[in-house]
Design a protein around this motif. Structure first.
Motif, short mmCIF file in Angstrom:
data_model
loop_
_atom_site.label_atom_id
_atom_site.label_comp_id
_atom_site.label_asym_id
_atom_site.label_seq_id
_atom_site.Cartn_x
_atom_site.Cartn_y
_atom_site.Cartn_z
N GLN A 2 -1.09 -6.55 12.51
CA GLN A 2 -0.56 -5.54 13.44
C GLN A 2 -0.22 -6.21 14.76
O GLN A 2 -1.05 -6.92 15.34
CB GLN A 2 -1.60 -4.44 13.67
N ILE B 236 -7.45 -2.75 4.83
CA ILE B 236 -7.25 -1.71 5.83
C ILE B 236 -8.61 -1.16 6.25
O ILE B 236 -9.36 -0.64 5.42
CB ILE B 236 -6.39 -0.55 5.28
N LEU C 25 -6.20 3.43 11.61
CA LEU C 25 -6.04 2.39 10.58
C LEU C 25 -5.70 1.06 11.24
O LEU C 25 -4.74 0.97 12.02
CB LEU C 25 -4.92 2.78 9.61
N SER C 26 -6.47 0.02 10.89
CA SER C 26 -6.23 -1.32 11.40
C SER C 26 -6.16 -2.29 10.23
O SER C 26 -6.88 -2.15 9.24
CB SER C 26 -7.37 -1.76 12.34
N TRP C 27 -5.26 -3.27 10.33
CA TRP C 27 -5.15 -4.30 9.29
C TRP C 27 -4.61 -5.57 9.93
O TRP C 27 -4.01 -5.53 11.01
CB TRP C 27 -4.24 -3.82 8.15
N ARG D 122 -13.43 0.59 4.36
CA ARG D 122 -12.37 -0.40 4.18
C ARG D 122 -11.71 -0.22 2.83
O ARG D 122 -12.38 0.00 1.82
CB ARG D 122 -12.92 -1.81 4.31
N TRP E 30 0.83 -1.21 0.00
CA TRP E 30 0.00 0.00 0.00
C TRP E 30 0.87 1.26 0.00
O TRP E 30 1.93 1.29 0.64
CB TRP E 30 -0.89 0.04 1.24
#
Length: 263
Positions: free
Chosen positions: A152, A121, A147-149, A112, A21
């Protein structure tokens, strides 16, 4: 565990790269010297140009735009990048004002990003108050982004956006518990409004971080413009009075150079 590269281009503009990304925050690419009106008799002069030119950017998958109506967060050079980005995420009023399709969010709403071969993400909009109490009708809608993916190791990445410290912000931070924070600082002020501040100071940043204790804090948006009332030296003076645990969280990104952190 994800290795994320952050390149501070200037002001609030950061290139974020991981997992294939390429994300860009609040694009500002104009040359220095221009004065920008912020409305209600306030303005500021840009003092420093971008450390990376727009032509040298990789293809941008998404632009995270905390607000569209202030030139220090979106200038002419930044606007020119919007149509070529895969996705633009911003406030609801901001999305309606742009000539291209954008995803508009209110604080608490999410969207998302998905692409083949890359981790999805999840982007949660977080609350901002870009000034003193009751100033929102004047300063306009602003949001931050958490931001979460998958993968992590420590928690979300949080981009605070332009905001002062306030109760809703602290509640959101405590709920999200981000591990890494791109923290907009600068203590913005104007001659017309005297001692009032329109973005966070170092002292406010310390108080905010004490509510959730992230692993890493990366200050941005404290330099390059005449309306900042607290630059790096002032922030460091505030940090010197903070507990050692908080002082150790702050890392200053070099301009124009990719720096890696684990998120």
């Amino acid at each position: 565990m994800t290795n994320v590269h952050f390149t501070h281009i200037g002001g609030p503009t950061v290139l974020i790269e991981f997992g294939g990304w390429h994300l860009l925050t609040d694009p500002t690419f104009d040359a220095p010297g221009q004065t920008y009106s912020f409305g209600w008799g306030t303005s500021s002069r840009k003092l420093t140009g971008p450390a990376v030119s727009a032509a040298d950017l990789p293809p941008i998958d998404a632009i995270l735009l905390t607000h569209v109506h202030h030139g220090d967060n979106l200038d002419s050079g930044g606007r020119a990048l919007l149509p070529g980005a895969g996705t633009v995420v911003t406030t609801r009023p901001g999305a309606r004002s742009l000539p291209m399709k954008a995803r508009g969010l209110r604080a608490g709403e999410s969207t998302r990003l998905e692409a083949p071969g890359r981790p999805p993400i999840d982007i949660l909009a977080t609350p901002c108050r870009h000034g003193p109490p009751l100033s929102r009708p004047i300063t306009g809608e602003v949001i931050g982004f958490a931001l979460s993916w998958p993968g992590q190791a420590h928690g979300p990445l949080w981009i605070t956006g332009d905001t002062v410290d306030h109760r809703a912000l602290r509640r959101a931070a405590a709920a999200i518990r981000p591990s890494t924070v791109l923290l907009h600082l600068g203590g913005v002020g104007f001659p017309l409004t005297g001692p009032l501040r329109y973005s966070m100071t170092g002292r406010q940043a310390v108080r905010l971080c004490q509510t959730f204790t992230p692993r890493t804090v990366l200050p941005v948006h404290y330099e390059g413009w005449a309306h900042f009332r607290q630059g790096r030296d002032g922030v460091e003076r505030d940090l010197a009075r903070a507990p050692e645990q908080i002082r150790g969280l702050f890392q200053w990104l070099p301009r124009g150079t990719a720096t890696q952190f684990q998120v």
